[in-house]
Scaffold this motif. Sequence first.
Motif, PDB file in Angstrom:
ATOM      1  N   VAL A  67       0.857  -1.196   0.000  1.00 57.35           N
ATOM      2  CA  VAL A  67       0.000   0.000   0.000  1.00 57.35           C
ATOM      3  C   VAL A  67       0.888   1.240   0.000  1.00 57.35           C
ATOM      4  O   VAL A  67       1.864   1.326   0.741  1.00 57.35           O
ATOM      5  CB  VAL A  67      -0.934  -0.006   1.217  1.00 57.35           C
ATOM      6  N   SER A  68       0.543   2.223  -0.835  1.00 56.95           N
ATOM      7  CA  SER A  68       1.392   3.399  -1.005  1.00 56.95           C
ATOM      8  C   SER A  68       1.311   4.348   0.183  1.00 56.95           C
ATOM      9  O   SER A  68       2.323   4.639   0.826  1.00 56.95           O
ATOM     10  CB  SER A  68       1.008   4.142  -2.287  1.00 56.95           C
ATOM     11  N   VAL A  69       0.119   4.847   0.495  1.00 58.95           N
ATOM     12  CA  VAL A  69      -0.064   5.879   1.519  1.00 58.95           C
ATOM     13  C   VAL A  69      -1.006   5.361   2.599  1.00 58.95           C
ATOM     14  O   VAL A  69      -2.005   4.694   2.307  1.00 58.95           O
ATOM     15  CB  VAL A  69      -0.620   7.174   0.891  1.00 58.95           C
ATOM     16  N   GLY A  70      -0.711   5.730   3.839  1.00 61.88           N
ATOM     17  CA  GLY A  70      -1.571   5.302   4.937  1.00 61.88           C
ATOM     18  C   GLY A  70      -2.876   6.067   4.984  1.00 61.88           C
ATOM     19  O   GLY A  70      -3.941   5.536   4.697  1.00 61.88           O
ATOM     20  N   LEU A  71      -2.826   7.337   5.358  1.00 62.93           N
ATOM     21  CA  LEU A  71      -4.004   8.200   5.417  1.00 62.93           C
ATOM     22  C   LEU A  71      -3.771   9.390   4.502  1.00 62.93           C
ATOM     23  O   LEU A  71      -2.812  10.141   4.685  1.00 62.93           O
ATOM     24  CB  LEU A  71      -4.261   8.669   6.850  1.00 62.93           C
ATOM     25  N   ASP A  72      -4.639   9.558   3.523  1.00 55.45           N
ATOM     26  CA  ASP A  72      -4.543  10.638   2.539  1.00 55.45           C
ATOM     27  C   ASP A  72      -5.698  11.595   2.804  1.00 55.45           C
ATOM     28  O   ASP A  72      -6.855  11.289   2.500  1.00 55.45           O
ATOM     29  CB  ASP A  72      -4.620  10.053   1.129  1.00 55.45           C
ATOM     30  N   ILE A  73      -5.385  12.757   3.384  1.00 56.94           N
ATOM     31  CA  ILE A  73      -6.418  13.675   3.869  1.00 56.94           C
ATOM     32  C   ILE A  73      -6.485  14.892   2.961  1.00 56.94           C
ATOM     33  O   ILE A  73      -5.536  15.675   2.873  1.00 56.94           O
ATOM     34  CB  ILE A  73      -6.132  14.078   5.325  1.00 56.94           C
ATOM     35  N   LEU A  74      -7.618  15.051   2.286  1.00 62.00           N
ATOM     36  CA  LEU A  74      -7.839  16.170   1.373  1.00 62.00           C
ATOM     37  C   LEU A  74      -8.699  17.261   1.994  1.00 62.00           C
ATOM     38  O   LEU A  74      -8.607  18.424   1.605  1.00 62.00           O
ATOM     39  CB  LEU A  74      -8.527  15.689   0.095  1.00 62.00           C
ATOM     40  N   SER A  75      -9.529  16.898   2.947  1.00 62.09           N
ATOM     41  CA  SER A  75     -10.610  17.781   3.375  1.00 62.09           C
ATOM     42  C   SER A  75     -10.134  18.953   4.214  1.00 62.09           C
ATOM     43  O   SER A  75     -10.701  20.034   4.163  1.00 62.09           O
ATOM     44  CB  SER A  75     -11.620  16.979   4.192  1.00 62.09           C
ATOM     45  N   GLY A  76      -9.117  18.757   5.025  1.00 65.19           N
ATOM     46  CA  GLY A  76      -8.764  19.742   6.043  1.00 65.19           C
ATOM     47  C   GLY A  76      -9.648  19.591   7.268  1.00 65.19           C
ATOM     48  O   GLY A  76     -10.604  18.802   7.302  1.00 65.19           O
TER      49      GLY A  76
END
Length: 357
Positions: free
Chosen positions: A186-195
């Motif tokens: 898996v590349s990224v654990g947590l990808d947060i876009l929202s803010g």
Amino acid sequence: AVGNLIVEYSITSLPANSDFPITAEFFTADAAGQEGQAFLGSDAYTDLSQGTQIANLGPVSVANGQLVLATATDASGETSEFGAPMAAVQVPAFVVTSVQDSDDINSIDGVCDVGDGTCTLRAAISQANVIAGVDGIQFDISGPGPHVIQLLSQLPQVTDALVIDGYSEPDYSGTPVVEIDGSSGVSVGLDILSGDSIVRGLTLRGFASHAIVLDTGGDNTVQGNVIGTSAQGNVGSGVFITGGSSENTVGGTGADEGNTFVNNQGDGVTVESGVDNAALGNSFDSIGGLAIDLENDGPTANDVDDVDAGANDLQNFPILASAQFAAGALEMTYSVSSDVANSTYPDRKSTRLNSSH
């Protein structure tokens, strides 16, 4: 009850009439809603262009429906009266009960269920993304920890404000017991876009790229996590800030707010773009890149008066002149070559020592 208090507020003061940044302080109120009683936390309001701002005050003791209110103090020390109170409202929370990685059988019904009555982290994020407003994810996984969530693929991106609270796991006792493992490629654990999101009390390890990505949306808080372990780090950075994401806090100066970064092949914290991103109270060990990297380009030299621009305005680092330890106190002499025209004073710093400038 103890929970994360997230406050939305604005301050209608022009720079011509108030010295920015303005510190908003939040308190529980008496029954009449007129007096501040217990201090809950504070937030920096840096300029009027922010409009309405969301402040993540973290874990505080408040009851559902309890009145809260605030004051404002500008940079010159002028404090307002208390403003009108507002009742705190408990936000929805999904409770993860399984370490499995199945998705929800119906990701838009507001019920976290993978088909057997259990709720997984993947399913909880899917549900939270479709419910407008701030949501919460808590943990109640049976049996002794650590509770290892072995991801089979990338988790859904976080597209709406979300609080992921590893502290809520019943057997948490100061060290994260909920572990998110990306070692299956898996590349990224947590990808947060929202803010406006909070990630705390987790271990994230084994990812082929970054453990946590803060992208575009700002005012996120990452606290109390173990990011990479001595046995298994992450190939990229621990926290990677990009897309102009700003006003994030990685760590903190309170007890247990700092993150522990271990064995990451990239940086500990990378600020590729964005400004006003604070990294406070964290510890770094066996980092392949830099502990904190501005611009994602390796070491950045100081410049005279700090006039350069870029990620975190390429804030100059302190120059240490001396460090003396005596009678249980560490005294350090240092300087920061940042002109008042290019940095907001006082510079924030994390200290547990006696300091002499």
